[in-house]
Motif scaffolding. Structure first.
Motif, mmCIF file in Angstrom:
data_model
loop_
_atom_site.group_PDB
_atom_site.id
_atom_site.type_symbol
_atom_site.label_atom_id
_atom_site.label_comp_id
_atom_site.label_asym_id
_atom_site.label_seq_id
_atom_site.Cartn_x
_atom_site.Cartn_y
_atom_site.Cartn_z
ATOM 1 N N THR A 18 49.471 -6.494 75.312
ATOM 2 C CA THR A 18 50.164 -8.017 74.787
ATOM 3 C C THR A 18 49.877 -8.515 73.861
ATOM 4 O OG1 THR A 18 48.063 -8.449 75.918
ATOM 5 C CG2 THR A 18 49.684 -8.275 77.293
ATOM 6 N N LYS A 19 50.372 -9.411 73.546
ATOM 7 C CA LYS A 19 51.059 -10.660 72.607
ATOM 8 C C LYS A 19 49.514 -10.582 71.819
ATOM 9 C CE LYS A 19 55.891 -11.140 72.180
ATOM 10 N NZ LYS A 19 56.464 -12.598 72.455
ATOM 11 N N LEU A 20 48.982 -11.009 70.544
ATOM 12 C CA LEU A 20 47.692 -11.977 70.089
ATOM 13 C C LEU A 20 47.196 -12.988 70.669
ATOM 14 C CD1 LEU A 20 45.925 -11.386 68.153
ATOM 15 C CD2 LEU A 20 46.983 -12.496 66.472
ATOM 16 N N PHE A 21 47.709 -13.804 71.073
ATOM 17 C CA PHE A 21 47.315 -14.669 71.852
ATOM 18 C C PHE A 21 47.869 -15.191 73.166
ATOM 19 C CE2 PHE A 21 46.904 -16.200 67.605
ATOM 20 C CZ PHE A 21 45.549 -15.995 66.899
ATOM 21 N N CYS A 22 48.040 -14.957 73.902
ATOM 22 C CA CYS A 22 48.894 -14.790 75.461
ATOM 23 C C CYS A 22 49.372 -13.425 75.726
ATOM 24 C CB CYS A 22 50.554 -15.531 75.428
ATOM 25 S SG CYS A 22 51.818 -14.325 74.328
ATOM 26 N N SER A 23 49.985 -13.561 76.843
ATOM 27 C CA SER A 23 49.589 -11.958 77.602
ATOM 28 C C SER A 23 51.667 -11.691 78.116
ATOM 29 C CB SER A 23 49.357 -12.193 79.183
ATOM 30 O OG SER A 23 50.147 -13.092 79.914
ATOM 31 N N CYS A 24 52.310 -11.618 77.109
ATOM 32 C CA CYS A 24 53.678 -11.276 76.787
ATOM 33 C C CYS A 24 53.426 -9.983 76.398
ATOM 34 C CB CYS A 24 54.321 -12.677 75.986
ATOM 35 S SG CYS A 24 55.176 -13.820 76.635
ATOM 36 N N PRO A 25 54.118 -9.073 77.022
ATOM 37 C CA PRO A 25 54.517 -7.440 76.897
ATOM 38 C C PRO A 25 55.096 -7.531 75.244
ATOM 39 C CG PRO A 25 55.881 -7.724 78.522
ATOM 40 C CD PRO A 25 54.919 -9.446 77.801
ATOM 41 N N ASN A 35 60.919 -11.165 76.510
ATOM 42 C CA ASN A 35 59.155 -11.374 75.943
ATOM 43 C C ASN A 35 58.077 -12.861 75.606
ATOM 44 O OD1 ASN A 35 59.561 -8.476 77.546
ATOM 45 N ND2 ASN A 35 58.697 -7.382 75.458
ATOM 46 N N THR A 36 58.625 -13.495 76.047
ATOM 47 C CA THR A 36 58.193 -14.689 76.083
ATOM 48 C C THR A 36 57.895 -15.548 76.927
ATOM 49 O OG1 THR A 36 60.210 -15.919 76.271
ATOM 50 C CG2 THR A 36 59.782 -15.083 73.480
ATOM 51 N N CYS A 37 56.750 -16.758 76.354
ATOM 52 C CA CYS A 37 56.475 -17.102 77.112
ATOM 53 C C CYS A 37 55.625 -18.524 76.580
ATOM 54 C CB CYS A 37 54.479 -17.217 78.196
ATOM 55 S SG CYS A 37 53.463 -16.976 76.114
ATOM 56 N N PRO A 38 55.006 -20.336 77.263
ATOM 57 C CA PRO A 38 55.192 -20.690 77.135
ATOM 58 C C PRO A 38 54.325 -20.694 75.818
ATOM 59 C CG PRO A 38 54.938 -21.594 78.808
ATOM 60 C CD PRO A 38 55.104 -19.724 78.631
ATOM 61 N N THR A 39 53.450 -19.857 75.248
ATOM 62 C CA THR A 39 52.068 -20.055 74.190
ATOM 63 C C THR A 39 53.451 -19.434 72.888
ATOM 64 O OG1 THR A 39 50.495 -19.667 75.763
ATOM 65 C CG2 THR A 39 50.174 -19.167 73.297
ATOM 66 N N CYS A 40 54.198 -18.502 73.199
ATOM 67 C CA CYS A 40 54.383 -17.524 72.592
ATOM 68 C C CYS A 40 56.127 -18.514 72.285
ATOM 69 C CB CYS A 40 54.546 -16.372 71.974
ATOM 70 S SG CYS A 40 55.648 -15.442 73.702
ATOM 71 N N LEU A 41 56.176 -19.473 72.585
ATOM 72 C CA LEU A 41 57.332 -19.886 71.937
ATOM 73 C C LEU A 41 57.016 -21.939 71.931
ATOM 74 C CD1 LEU A 41 59.995 -19.659 75.564
ATOM 75 C CD2 LEU A 41 60.394 -19.042 73.392
#
Ligand code: ADP
Ligand code: ZN
Ligand code: MG
Length: 476
Positions: A18-25, A35-41
């Motif tokens: 997963t990414k460095l600061f969120c659980s996106c693959p 592969n995005t979520c509120p954190t990496c967006l």
């Protein structure tokens, strides 16, 4: 005369799930921005959480290069505005990186070694990608937030060869550690090259330029060669101050030149400040234990191959530079091929054939266990070296893998049977009575002639060792 000074900043994409600061693959996504979520967006209110796997992978690297791990490293915001970064800052480690003071030993062409210092390496989040299609530009944030380890060297390299040797060593090391796939074409291993020159004997460094984002060893060497020439000419023409300024340049791969991209930002331009949404990255005992287990690394493999298997150091260096080549080699030996024969068959015969097909070792049509059998049959005298090459050629193009059946099918078996060889010898000697007499009178050079005749009579299938031995007996 001038001396070249080089320091490298290498970005290694860590192969975490997963990414460095969120659980996106971090895995490949079919659709842009999926592969995005509120954190990496970077949506308001979303909070980052540090990925433990990324931290452990950075710590494994620290242990591999004997660096100091900061047990409470911290994150900072680096502000810049660009469409591929929706937060308008990058989270990185500026004041307290996860590791400092490591070292990487490189092997130089003259057989000597040199240690390059790694000043620090820090964790940071990658940006997304901007894609330009004609008049339209698009942004894909699938990569946004992917973990990077940026590895910063001291300005310790003095030539393009040293820089490339250092990069190759780093590349091999992260691949052995399995912390990155380090695929250069895909950008998971890319580097910024800092280059300056100074008159020989001068202690102070000259002004450096930074050539950004180079993704092949060859381009690194070309960019350095171009810069060294440009800076040297400026110096000789008395325009060094005007033409060599601290700046960021880009390497044009088509023209082989570097071009000014922008003036060098100072740290102040980035307005670094501690990331308020993250606490220090505290290293636990569990993480330390997980980072302590290291696989056998390139230097250790070279030591083992040269001492235990009596392989030449240069050959060992070629093999360990590529993890897959080393695995293949070790399988050959484990399957019973003599190490020295295994080196030749792997590094010249097989590699040569793979190069012609533009295939890498992991794509080899002939597996290590099969090649090992072939090598053993040569050692046993069943086939000759020449027969082995013929057999390998055949297997590169066909799917048959039963080595012994193929030896028979292709008629490669050497005649080692004493009786059969003696019969041929006697015939040759009977046909050449005059030469036999000359030989016995002292013309020893003729021995080679007899060997040649026997080999010819057997159409190359006689075991040459046997022919030599039996001829000597017959002629004595
Ligand atoms: P900054 O803080 O401006 O990024 P650093 O001191 O961190 O600068 O150095 C960045 C990179 O540039 C390092 O890899 C370092 O080895 C290299 N470097 C520094 N000075 C020089 C120089 N004069 N010539 C070549 N490389 C240099
Ligand atoms: Zn995300
Ligand atoms: Mg720096």
């Amino acid at each position: 005369m001038f001396e070249t000074v080089i320091g490298l900043e290498v970005h290694v994409q860590l192969n975490t799930k997963t990414k460095l600061f969120c659980s996106c693959p971090t895995s490949f996504a079919e659709h842009q921005n999926s592969n995005t979520c509120p954190t990496c967006l970077a949506l308001p209110g979303a909070l980052p959480v540090v990925n433990k796997e990324a931290a452990i992978k950075a710590m494994r690297f620290a242990n591999a290069i004997e660096a100091q791990i900061d047990e409470a490293s911290r994150f900072d915001r680096k502000s810049y505005f660009y469409p591929d970064s929706p937060s308008a800052y990058q989270i990185t480690q500026f004041y307290a990186p996860i590791l400092r003071d490591g070292k990487v030993t490189i092997d130089l062409a003259d057989g000597t070694q040199k240690t390059i210092r790694v000043t620090e390496a820090h964790l940071e989040a990658d940006a997304g990608k901007n894609m330009h299609e004609g008049a339209v530009s698009k942004v894909d944030l699938n990569r946004a937030g992917t973990p990077l380890l940026e590895i910063v060297s001291a300005p310790d390299m003095r030539s393009a060869d040293e820089a490339v040797a250092y990069l190759k060593k780093l590349h091999a090391t992260v691949r052995y550690l399995d912390i990155s796939d380090a695929n250069m074409q895909e950008g998971s291993f890319r580097c910024d090259v800092n280059i300056s020159i100074r008159p020989k004997g001068q202690e102070a460094f000259g002004t450096r330029v930074e050539v950004k984002n180079i993704n092949s060893f060859r381009f690194v060497a070309q960019a350095i060669a171009y810069e060294v020439q440009r800076q040297t000419e400026a110096y000789e023409d008395g325009v060094y101050e005007q033409e060599v300024v601290q700046e960021t340049r880009l390497f044009d791969v088509n023209k082989g030149v570097t071009r000014s991209m922008r003036g060098k930002e100072e740290a102040a331009d980035y307005r670094y400040f501690p990331e308020p949404d993250l606490r220090p990255l505290i290293v636990t005992e569990e993480m330390k234990a997980a980072a302590r287990e290291l696989p056998e690394l390139p230097d250790q493999k070279v030591a083992r191959y040269t001492s235990e298997w009596k392989i030449k150091r240069d050959d060992a260096l070629v093999i360990v530079a590529d993890k897959n080549l080393a695995n293949y080699f070790e399988t050959l030996v484990a399957e019973g091929a003599a190490p020295k024969q295994a080196v030749t068959w792997l590094t010249s015969e097989l590699t040569g054939r793979l190069n012609k097909l533009s295939k890498s070792i992991e794509e080899s049509p002939v597996e290590a266990t099969t090649l090992a059998t072939l090598i053993k049959r040569i050692e046993e005298g069943v086939i000759s070296g020449k027969g082995g090459k013929e057999l390998l050629d055949h297997m590169m193009e066909n799917n048959e893998r039963d080595v012994d059946a193929l030896i028979e099918k292709l008629g490669l078996e050497q005649v080692s049977d004493d009786g059969a060889i003696l019969a041929m010898i006697d015939e040759i000697l009977a046909d050449n009575e005059d030469k036999v007499a000359e030989y016995k009178a002292g013309k020893e050079k003729l021995f080679g002639f007899f060997v040649g005749q026997v080999m010819k009579a057997s159409k190359g299938s006689a075991n040459p060792g046997k022919v030599n031995q039996l001829l000597k007996e017959r002629l004595s």
